[in-house]
Design an enzyme around this catalytic site. Structure first.
Site, short mmCIF file in Angstrom:
data_model
loop_
_atom_site.label_atom_id
_atom_site.label_comp_id
_atom_site.label_asym_id
_atom_site.label_seq_id
_atom_site.Cartn_x
_atom_site.Cartn_y
_atom_site.Cartn_z
N LYS A 1 11.12 26.65 14.00
CA LYS A 1 11.17 27.26 12.66
C LYS A 1 10.14 28.38 12.54
O LYS A 1 9.38 28.65 13.45
CB LYS A 1 10.93 26.18 11.61
N SER B 1 21.80 15.85 17.18
CA SER B 1 20.94 16.88 16.60
C SER B 1 19.87 17.23 17.63
O SER B 1 19.77 16.60 18.68
CB SER B 1 20.31 16.39 15.31
N ILE B 2 19.09 18.23 17.30
CA ILE B 2 18.07 18.63 18.27
C ILE B 2 16.68 18.44 17.68
O ILE B 2 16.50 18.44 16.47
CB ILE B 2 18.25 20.11 18.72
N LYS C 1 19.29 29.58 14.31
CA LYS C 1 19.67 28.26 13.80
C LYS C 1 20.27 28.48 12.42
O LYS C 1 19.57 28.77 11.45
CB LYS C 1 18.46 27.33 13.73
N LYS D 1 17.85 27.08 24.25
CA LYS D 1 18.61 26.16 25.10
C LYS D 1 18.44 26.59 26.55
O LYS D 1 18.49 27.79 26.86
CB LYS D 1 20.10 26.20 24.74
N ARG E 1 30.25 16.49 11.02
CA ARG E 1 29.42 15.74 11.93
C ARG E 1 29.31 14.27 11.53
O ARG E 1 29.28 13.38 12.37
CB ARG E 1 28.03 16.38 11.94
N CYS F 1 15.54 39.15 -27.09
CA CYS F 1 15.05 40.00 -28.16
C CYS F 1 16.27 40.49 -28.91
O CYS F 1 17.25 40.93 -28.31
CB CYS F 1 14.27 41.18 -27.58
N ASP G 1 45.03 46.33 3.82
CA ASP G 1 45.29 44.96 3.34
C ASP G 1 46.74 44.79 2.92
O ASP G 1 47.36 43.76 3.15
CB ASP G 1 44.39 44.64 2.13
N ASP H 1 49.42 41.91 3.83
CA ASP H 1 50.08 41.10 2.81
C ASP H 1 51.60 41.16 2.95
O ASP H 1 52.30 40.17 2.79
CB ASP H 1 49.68 41.57 1.41
S1 IVH Z 1 22.99 23.13 19.13
C1 IVH Z 1 23.11 19.02 21.18
N1 IVH Z 1 22.76 25.54 18.11
O1 IVH Z 1 21.31 22.37 13.78
C2 IVH Z 1 22.79 20.29 20.50
N2 IVH Z 1 22.72 23.68 16.63
O2 IVH Z 1 19.99 19.54 14.94
C3 IVH Z 1 23.68 20.57 19.37
N3 IVH Z 1 22.55 24.28 14.26
O3 IVH Z 1 23.22 20.23 12.46
C4 IVH Z 1 23.22 21.58 18.41
N4 IVH Z 1 22.49 26.47 14.56
O4 IVH Z 1 24.72 22.16 13.21
C5 IVH Z 1 22.81 24.22 17.84
N5 IVH Z 1 22.60 27.72 17.33
C6 IVH Z 1 22.65 26.40 17.09
C7 IVH Z 1 22.58 25.88 15.78
C8 IVH Z 1 22.61 24.50 15.58
C9 IVH Z 1 22.47 25.49 13.65
C10 IVH Z 1 22.52 23.01 13.54
C11 IVH Z 1 23.56 22.02 13.99
C12 IVH Z 1 22.93 20.68 13.74
C13 IVH Z 1 21.48 20.98 13.82
C14 IVH Z 1 20.94 20.47 15.15
#
Ligand code: IVH
Length: 796
Positions: free
Chosen positions: A320, A84-85, A123, A296, A144, A447, A35, A39
Site C-alpha cells: 500500500k 487473497s494475498i 491493486k 508477483k 469470490r 442563504c 454509436d 445500435d
Molecule cells: S492477485 C492468489 N492482483 O486483491 C493471488 N489481486 O487479496 C490472487 N486485487 O480481493 C490475487 N488487484 O481481487 C491480484 N492486480 C491484482 C489485484 C488483486 C486487486 C484484489 C483481489 C483480491 C485481493 C487479494
C-alpha cells in the site's frame, strides 16, 4: 419454420461485427463506427433473434441485458480457490525490498545469484470475480465469496460491455479468468449525479457502488451501473500452460480481455521500488481508485516452487501507500456561501502536509456533519486528502479536546467542560446578511439572498467561467472578487462588455482599496498585458458547445451529463428554454426533480433576461443542430401524459386518455365530462389536476412545443426492411410476443405501428381477445394476421 442460410449467415455476421465494435468501444476505447451504427446492427440482430429464438446463443451481444430478477444467487464452488494475498506492513518503499528479500530467502538465493523477475501491477479497489469460459464462450461468472464458494452473478456480469462474451483468437477449451470489477471515478460521479437527480440513494464510493451492482438481484438495475473490469490472473485452466505471469497477462489481453496497461515486468527489489514510487505519484491522476500495488514473481515455475503459506501465496504481495491522513488543529470554523447559496462550514487549520500538499482548510460539509463529528475550535482533528478531492475533516481526537474547569455547585466542586461550545450555523448570511434557511429534509442550509448576495454572484461567475463550462482563460478568483465587489460585473453577460479601460480602472481601485502600490506604478508605468489577455480570454469563450453553455448557466440539478443529454436531444438553446417540464421529463435519466428544476429556471423572468443579455453580448452555442431523431418515440402523446404527474394516471390510463384527447391542446380545452372511457377516480384526479392555475396553459405550451419539435425533426431515413411503407395495427394478446416486442420487430423491419384501423392500414395483427379493431378490419377489408402470420411476414 426452418431458418434460411442467408438469415443464419447474417446473424453470424452481425454477431461478429458487434463483438468487434464492442471491443473497440469498451476495451480499446477507440470506436471505429458511430454509436448509431452499432445500435442499428444491434436492433437488426435482436429482430432476427426474436423471429428465430433458437438462434439466441449465450455469447450473442444481445444477451448482455435482460434476464429476470433473481430471488437469490446460486452458490458456485471454485475448482481453484480464490485466495487473497498478504499485505506488506511496511508502507514505505522499503516494503518492496522486504518482499524481494523474503522471496530470495525462500528460493535459497545468495548475494551472487541473479535478481528475480517480477511483474508489478496495480491493486484495483473493487470486487474479485472469476469468469469461466468454455470453448471461448463466457458460461459463468462468480464472486469470490469465502474463497471456496462464491455466488453466480453471470447475468449481471454479462451487462459489462468490457467483458467479452466470446474470447478472441485461439482461447484454450477451458479458461477461468480472475480479475476485478470496479467503477471508474467519472462513471461513479455521473451515476451519483443521476441517482441524486432521480431522488434515489447515492453511493459512498466507487468500490461500494461496484460491489452493490454486481450483487444486485435485478440484472436490469445492474445493467444501468457503469462497471469496468481488469483481468489479473487465472483459475482453472485446461489446455494452456504459459511460462510466466507476464505472458499470461499478454495472452489474456490478446483474448480480448481488458488488462491494465499500468503494469511492468521488472528485475529485483529495485524495480519494484521504482514501480511503487511511480504509481504513488500517478495515483491521483488514475481514472479509478487503487488500493496499492501488487508484486508477483513472474516465472510460473518459481511460483509453484514458492507455493503457499496459510492460504496466501508466497510469490505475491500487496503493497500500500502511506496514508493520506494527518493530524492537525482547528483554529476556527467559518462558513462559505456557494453558488446556489449553500452554506458550507469550513475548518481553518494549522497548516499540515497531507496527500502531497499543504492543507489549510477542510470542508465540514454541512451542519449535521459538524454536529455528528462534533468538531470544535481547538480540536485535534484527522484531515484526509485523497486524490484531488477537497480535503475533509474525518474525525476528532476527543482525548485532545481543550477543557476548562469552572466552579461547580458548591465551593469544593469543580466542573470540567470543553473550552469551546459546539458549532452553530449563523442565522444570517455572513456575506449579505439575508436569512439562512434550511428546508425540511434538506441537509444544506442556504442563504436566501439569491443574486443579491455577492458571494452567490461570485460563485455563479466562477462556475460559469470554469474549465468544464465556458473555460474562460485567466479569469481567476481574485479578478472575479474585484469585478463583483467593485461593481463592474453584476451578471455573467457583463463579462463580455468589459473594456480594457474598465479592467485597468478596476485594478487601480482594488490596489487603492488594499493600499498596494505595484512596482510598475512606482516606475510610472501601467501594466496592461494581463488585462488584454483577460479580455482576449473572455472573447475566446463566446462560442462554446451547447452542452457546456447549459452546464455553465448553473441550473440546479443540471450537471455535465444532464447538460449533454439536453444538448444532444434538443440541439438548440431556443428549444430548451421554452420546453415545458413534461418534454424534459421524457428524456433519458431526467427525473421529475431535474425536469422541474430546468423548467423553473427558465420560467424565472430574471433568468430569461440574463440569458438574453448573454446572447445579446454575442455568446452562442457553436454546435446548434436539429433535434435528435430519437424524439419521435418520446413525443407520443400517451408518453407525455404519463409524465404529467397526474395522480392515478398510470401509463395504461395515459394511453386511454390519449385516445380521447389526442393532443395536449385538446386536453387543455377539454371539459372532463367529455373524456369518456376512463374510470371515475382517474377522471376526478385529472379534473383536480387541471383545476390548478397554469396547468391548462402549460398543456397548450406543451402542445405547441411538441409540434415545433416534430416539425424540426430530421426526415426519417427511408427504411429498407420487408415492411417498409407498411402500416400495421396490433390488437389482442399475441401468443408469445408482448406488444412492445411485436412493435419492435415491425419497426426493425421498416414498418409502422398505428393505434387505429383505417383504410390505410395494411395488416391487423390480432391475438386473443381482439375487439373492435378486428371487426373494423373486417368491415374495411384489411388483411388480418395471427402471430405466426406476422412472423412469416417478417421472415419475408
Ligand atoms: S492477485 C492468489 N492482483 O486483491 C493471488 N489481486 O487479496 C490472487 N486485487 O480481493 C490475487 N488487484 O481481487 C491480484 N492486480 C491484482 C489485484 C488483486 C486487486 C484484489 C483481489 C483480491 C485481493 C487479494
Amino acid at each position: 419454420m426452418t431458418i434460411s442460410d442467408s438469415v443464419l449467415a447474417r446473424a453470424a455476421e452481425l454477431r461478429a461485427l458487434l463483438h468487434r465494435y464492442g471491443h473497440e468501444y469498451y476495451v480499446l476505447d477507440a470506436p471505429t463506427v458511430p454509436d448509431a451504427e452499432y445500435d442499428r446492427l444491434f436492433r437488426e440482430l435482436e429482430a432476427i433473434e426474436l423471429a428465430h429464438p433458437e438462434l439466441k446463443a449465450a455469447d450473442s451481444p444481445t444477451q448482455r441485458v435482460g434476464g429476470q430478477p433473481l430471488p437469490q444467487f446460486e452458490p458456485v464452488r471454485h475448482a481453484v480457490p480464490m485466495l487473497s494475498i498478504r499485505t506488506e506492513t511496511d508502507v514505505s518503499a522499503a516494503g518492496a525490498l522486504a518482499f524481494d528479500a523474503s522471496v530470495r530467502k525462500e528460493l535459497a538465493l545468495g548475494d551472487g545469484d541473479a535478481p528475480v523477475d517480477y511483474v508489478a501491477e496495480l491493486k484495483f479497489d473493487g470486487l474479485a470475480i472469476s469468469l469461466r469460459y468454455e470453448a471461448g464462450v463466457l458460461v459463468r461468472a462468480a464472486t469470490r465469496g469465502d474463497g471456496m464458494t462464491g455466488e453466480d452473478v453471470t447475468q449481471n456480469i454479462r451487462t459489462i460491455g468490457q467483458i467479452p462474451l466470446r474470447l478472441h483468437g485461439d482461447a484454450p477449451p477451458l479458461l477461468e479468468v480472475r480479475g476485478e470489477v470496479y467503477m471508474r471515478r467519472d462513471d461513479f460521479d455521473a451515476m451519483n449525479e443521476k441517482q441524486e437527480a432521480a431522488g434515489a440513494k447515492t453511493f459512498v464510493n466507487p468500490r461500494n457502488a461496484a460491489a452493490g451492482a454486481v450483487r444486485q438481484l435485478d440484472p436490469a438495475i445492474a445493467a444501468m451501473r457503469p462497471l469496468s473490469f481488469f483481468a489479473y490472473g487465472v483459475g482453472e485452466v485446461d489446455g494452456w500452460q504459459p511460462a510466466a505471469h507476464s505472458d499470461l497477462l499478454d495472452a489474456l489481453q490478446g483474448f480480448g480481455l481488458p488488462v491494465c496497461a499500468e503494469r511492468v515486468r521488472t528485475r529485483g527489489g529495485a524495480g519494484l521500488v521504482a514501480f511503487h514510487d511511480r504509481v504513488a505519484a500517478l495515483r491521483a491522476d488514475l481514472p479509478f481508485d487503487i488500493d496499492g500495488v501488487v508484486y508477483k514473481v513472474d516465472s510460473l515455475a518459481l511460483q509453484q516452487e514458492l507455493g503457499f503459506r496459510s492460504r496466501e501465496p508466497r510469490w505475491a504481495v500487496a503493497h500500500k501507500f502511506p496514508a493520506q491522513e494527518a493530524l492537525t488543529t482547528v483554529e476556527a470554523i467559518d462558513v462559505q456561501v456557494g453558488r446556489t447559496g449553500a452554506i458550507t462550514p469550513v475548518a481553518r487549520l494549522v497548516p499540515v502536509f497531507v496527500g502531497g500538499v499543504t492543507v489549510t482548510n477542510a470542508t465540514l460539509h454541512n451542519e449535521d456533519e459538524v454536529r455528528r463529528k462534533d468538531v470544535r475550535v481547538g480540536d485535534t482533528v484527522i484531515v484526509r486528502r485523497a486524490g484531488d478531492v477537497i480535503p475533509e475533516v474525518v474525525g476528532v481526537v476527543q482525548a485532545e479536546r481543550p477543557m476548562v474547569e469552572r466552579p461547580g455547585a458548591d465551593m469544593f466542586d469543580t466542573v470540567r467542560e470543553p473550552k469551546y461550545a459546539p458549532f452553530e450555523l449563523p442565522k444570517a448570511c455572513p456575506v449579505c446578511g439575508s436569512h439562512v434557511v434550511r428546508e425540511e429534509g434538506e441537509a444544506i442550509a442556504r442563504c436566501s439572498g439569491g443574486l443579491f448576495c455577492s458571494a452567490q454572484r461570485k460563485e455563479a461567475i466562477r462556475h460559469f467561467a470554469g474549465r468544464r463550462m465556458m473555460d474562460i482563460d485567466g479569469l481567476g478568483e481574485r479578478y472575479i472578487d474585484n469585478l463583483v465587489d467593485l461593481d463592474y460585473v453584476h451578471g455573467v453577460a457583463d463579462l463580455y462588455r468589459l473594456t480594457l479601460a474598465d479592467m485597468l480602472e478596476m485594478k487601480r481601485r482594488a490596489d487603492e482599496r488594499d493600499s498596494v502600490v505595484p512596482e510598475t506604478v512606482k516606475a510610472g508605468q501601467i501594466a496592461s498585458k494581463w488585462a488584454e489577455n483577460l479580455i482576449a480570454g473572455i472573447a475566446a469563450s463566446k462560442r462554446p458547445p451547447l452542452a457546456r453553455l447549459l452546464f455553465a448557466l448553473g441550473i440546479r440539478h443540471v450537471g455535465e451529463s444532464t447538460a449533454k443529454t439536453l444538448a444532444d436531444w434538443f440541439g438548440d438553446l431556443a428549444l430548451i428554454r421554452k420546453a415545458p417540464a413534461p418534454l424534459l421529463r421524457v428524456l433519458p435519466d431526467v427525473g421529475a426533480t431535474v425536469a422541474d428544476s430546468i423548467a423553473d429556471f427558465f420560467a424565472e423572468p430574471k433568468n430569461q433576461q440574463a440569458l438574453d443579455a448573454l446572447l445579446g453580448a454575442g455568446v452562442a452555442a457553436a454546435d446548434t443542430h436539429p433535434p435528435s431523431a430519437e424524439w419521435r418515440d418520446r413525443l407520443a402523446v400517451a408518453e407525455l401524459y404519463a409524465v404529467l404527474g397526474v395522480p392515478k394516471l398510470t401509463p395504461l390510463r395515459a394511453r386511454q386518455l390519449a385516445e380521447v384527447a389526442p393532443t395536449p391542446a385538446v386536453l387543455a380545452a377539454a371539459g372532463v365530462a367529455s373524456l369518456g372511457g376512463l374510470p371515475a377516480d382517474v377522471l376526478a384526479s385529472l379534473q383536480a389536476w387541471l383545476a390548478v392555475d397554469g396547468r391548462r396553459a402549460m398543456l397548450n405550451e406543451l402542445d405547441a412545443q411538441r409540434e415545433v419539435l416534430l416539425a424540426s425533426l430530421p426526415a426519417q431515413a427511408e427504411a429498407a426492411g420487408v415492411l417498409a411503407g407498411k402500416t400495421l395495427v396490433l390488437t389482442g394478446t399475441l401468443q408469445t410476443l408482448s406488444r412492445d416486442q411485436a412493435q419492435a420487430l415491425i419497426e426493425a423491419a421498416g414498418g409502422k405501428v398505428s393505434g387505429s384501423v383505417s383504410k390505410k392500414t395494411d395488416y391487423v395483427v390480432a391475438g386473443d381477445a381482439a375487439g373492435s379493431k378486428l371487426a373494423k378490419a373486417a368491415s374495411l377489408g384489411v388483411a388480418v394476421l395471427d402471430e405466426a402470420g406476422l412472423r412469416a411476414l417478417l421472415a419475408g
